[in-house]
Design a protein around this motif. Sequence first.
Motif, PDB file in Angstrom:
ATOM      1  N   TYR A 135       0.850  -1.190   0.000  1.00  0.00           N
ATOM      2  CA  TYR A 135       0.000   0.000   0.000  1.00  0.00           C
ATOM      3  C   TYR A 135       0.882   1.235   0.000  1.00  0.00           C
ATOM      4  O   TYR A 135       1.795   1.362   0.821  1.00  0.00           O
ATOM      5  CB  TYR A 135      -0.904  -0.003   1.226  1.00  0.00           C
ATOM      6  CG  TYR A 135      -1.735   1.260   1.383  1.00  0.00           C
ATOM      7  CD1 TYR A 135      -2.983   1.367   0.774  1.00  0.00           C
ATOM      8  CD2 TYR A 135      -1.272   2.337   2.139  1.00  0.00           C
ATOM      9  CE1 TYR A 135      -3.751   2.515   0.919  1.00  0.00           C
ATOM     10  CE2 TYR A 135      -2.032   3.484   2.288  1.00  0.00           C
ATOM     11  CZ  TYR A 135      -3.264   3.576   1.678  1.00  0.00           C
ATOM     12  OH  TYR A 135      -4.007   4.724   1.818  1.00  0.00           O
ATOM     13  N   GLU A 192       1.063   5.638  -0.480  1.00  0.00           N
ATOM     14  CA  GLU A 192       0.475   6.971  -0.615  1.00  0.00           C
ATOM     15  C   GLU A 192       1.563   7.945  -1.041  1.00  0.00           C
ATOM     16  O   GLU A 192       2.382   8.359  -0.217  1.00  0.00           O
ATOM     17  CB  GLU A 192      -0.172   7.429   0.696  1.00  0.00           C
ATOM     18  CG  GLU A 192      -1.459   6.697   1.029  1.00  0.00           C
ATOM     19  CD  GLU A 192      -2.328   7.463   2.016  1.00  0.00           C
ATOM     20  OE1 GLU A 192      -2.243   8.712   2.040  1.00  0.00           O
ATOM     21  OE2 GLU A 192      -3.085   6.806   2.758  1.00  0.00           O
ATOM     22  N   GLY A 194      -3.042  11.952   6.266  1.00  0.00           N
ATOM     23  CA  GLY A 194      -3.097  10.499   6.358  1.00  0.00           C
ATOM     24  C   GLY A 194      -4.420   9.921   6.820  1.00  0.00           C
ATOM     25  O   GLY A 194      -4.461   8.862   7.441  1.00  0.00           O
ATOM     26  N   PHE A 207      -4.921   6.284   5.412  1.00  0.00           N
ATOM     27  CA  PHE A 207      -3.939   5.375   6.010  1.00  0.00           C
ATOM     28  C   PHE A 207      -4.298   5.042   7.453  1.00  0.00           C
ATOM     29  O   PHE A 207      -4.293   3.878   7.862  1.00  0.00           O
ATOM     30  CB  PHE A 207      -2.553   6.015   5.947  1.00  0.00           C
ATOM     31  CG  PHE A 207      -1.486   5.247   6.682  1.00  0.00           C
ATOM     32  CD1 PHE A 207      -0.841   4.182   6.085  1.00  0.00           C
ATOM     33  CD2 PHE A 207      -1.125   5.605   7.982  1.00  0.00           C
ATOM     34  CE1 PHE A 207       0.145   3.475   6.774  1.00  0.00           C
ATOM     35  CE2 PHE A 207      -0.152   4.912   8.668  1.00  0.00           C
ATOM     36  CZ  PHE A 207       0.488   3.835   8.064  1.00  0.00           C
ATOM     37  N   GLU A 219       3.638  -1.140   3.732  1.00  0.00           N
ATOM     38  CA  GLU A 219       3.025   0.179   3.593  1.00  0.00           C
ATOM     39  C   GLU A 219       4.094   1.243   3.423  1.00  0.00           C
ATOM     40  O   GLU A 219       5.146   1.194   4.065  1.00  0.00           O
ATOM     41  CB  GLU A 219       2.152   0.496   4.807  1.00  0.00           C
ATOM     42  CG  GLU A 219       0.957  -0.441   4.920  1.00  0.00           C
ATOM     43  CD  GLU A 219       0.069  -0.139   6.110  1.00  0.00           C
ATOM     44  OE1 GLU A 219      -1.152  -0.050   5.929  1.00  0.00           O
ATOM     45  OE2 GLU A 219       0.615  -0.019   7.221  1.00  0.00           O
ATOM     46  N   ILE A 238       4.415   5.557   3.064  1.00  0.00           N
ATOM     47  CA  ILE A 238       3.812   6.892   3.043  1.00  0.00           C
ATOM     48  C   ILE A 238       4.881   7.883   2.607  1.00  0.00           C
ATOM     49  O   ILE A 238       6.037   7.789   3.004  1.00  0.00           O
ATOM     50  CB  ILE A 238       3.211   7.275   4.408  1.00  0.00           C
ATOM     51  CG1 ILE A 238       4.281   7.344   5.501  1.00  0.00           C
ATOM     52  CG2 ILE A 238       2.101   6.299   4.784  1.00  0.00           C
ATOM     53  CD1 ILE A 238       3.762   7.847   6.837  1.00  0.00           C
ATOM     54  N   THR A 289       6.003   0.834   8.864  1.00  0.00           N
ATOM     55  CA  THR A 289       5.741   1.638   7.672  1.00  0.00           C
ATOM     56  C   THR A 289       7.011   2.307   7.174  1.00  0.00           C
ATOM     57  O   THR A 289       7.785   2.857   7.969  1.00  0.00           O
ATOM     58  CB  THR A 289       4.696   2.728   7.993  1.00  0.00           C
ATOM     59  OG1 THR A 289       3.497   2.106   8.473  1.00  0.00           O
ATOM     60  CG2 THR A 289       4.371   3.557   6.752  1.00  0.00           C
TER      61      THR A 289
END
Length: 261
Positions: free
Chosen positions: A29, A31, A37, A40, A49, A51, A149
Amino acid sequence: MLKPPIARMGGKSRLRKQIISMIPEHTCYIEPFFGAGWVFFGKEPSKVEVINDVDRELINLFKMIKHHPGEIERLMQFEISSRDSFAEYKKMEINALTDIQRAVRFIFLISQSFASKGISFGYGTNTRPSPQIFDTSNLKNLKERLRNTYIENLSFEEIFARYDRPYSFYFCDPPYYETDGYKDKFDYEDHMMLRDILLNVHGQFLLTINDHPEVRKWYKDFYMIETKVPYSIGKEQESRKKYNELIITNYEVNTDSLKIV
């Protein structure tokens, strides 16, 4: 669902349940435009993940929440909502601060500013000061959510180049086209670069963006859902209304059970 530690222009607080319900099966995943967020922090963790955001101070905040939530909580317990404090934080030389001090400064400026832009002190005669600087009880939960993450501070095109796989899923929430108020520049050329990347991406994506005639042309070959979202990004009444927004994907979505408003 967790609440992000800050608000952000264009945040997906009102759409995140619908967006999360539309996310397909995936392994990774990603972003590329993280912002606050909302999606998320609202969804269940994926196996991998990522970010990312180009805002250095924003990304530093999430790094410090991941590694030093207790120290942020300790420092912020002494803060009060004050125009003088706001002015002092704005004048601070960032490079002279520790990463933790930068995170505290960022939270204060965002939470205590008008429209969460960090520019002018926000106040009201019928509302209390924003609670973010007083309630830090959520930091430990945010730390746990960020534990596994990858936190990046790269351009969006580099994120796609590094992480694109057939099993990747991207939630893309870029700055809206021809819309003022964003800190970082994102012009026509940037939108065209993003569109070209999404045309050839190996994984799947869900893009949220303002409903603009040009945007409809760019993404005419994809699946498109229309929705309306209330925003309040200005003092004038005109800015406090529902705006048309598009949810665009490169995979088919069953909208029968969706509550798109």
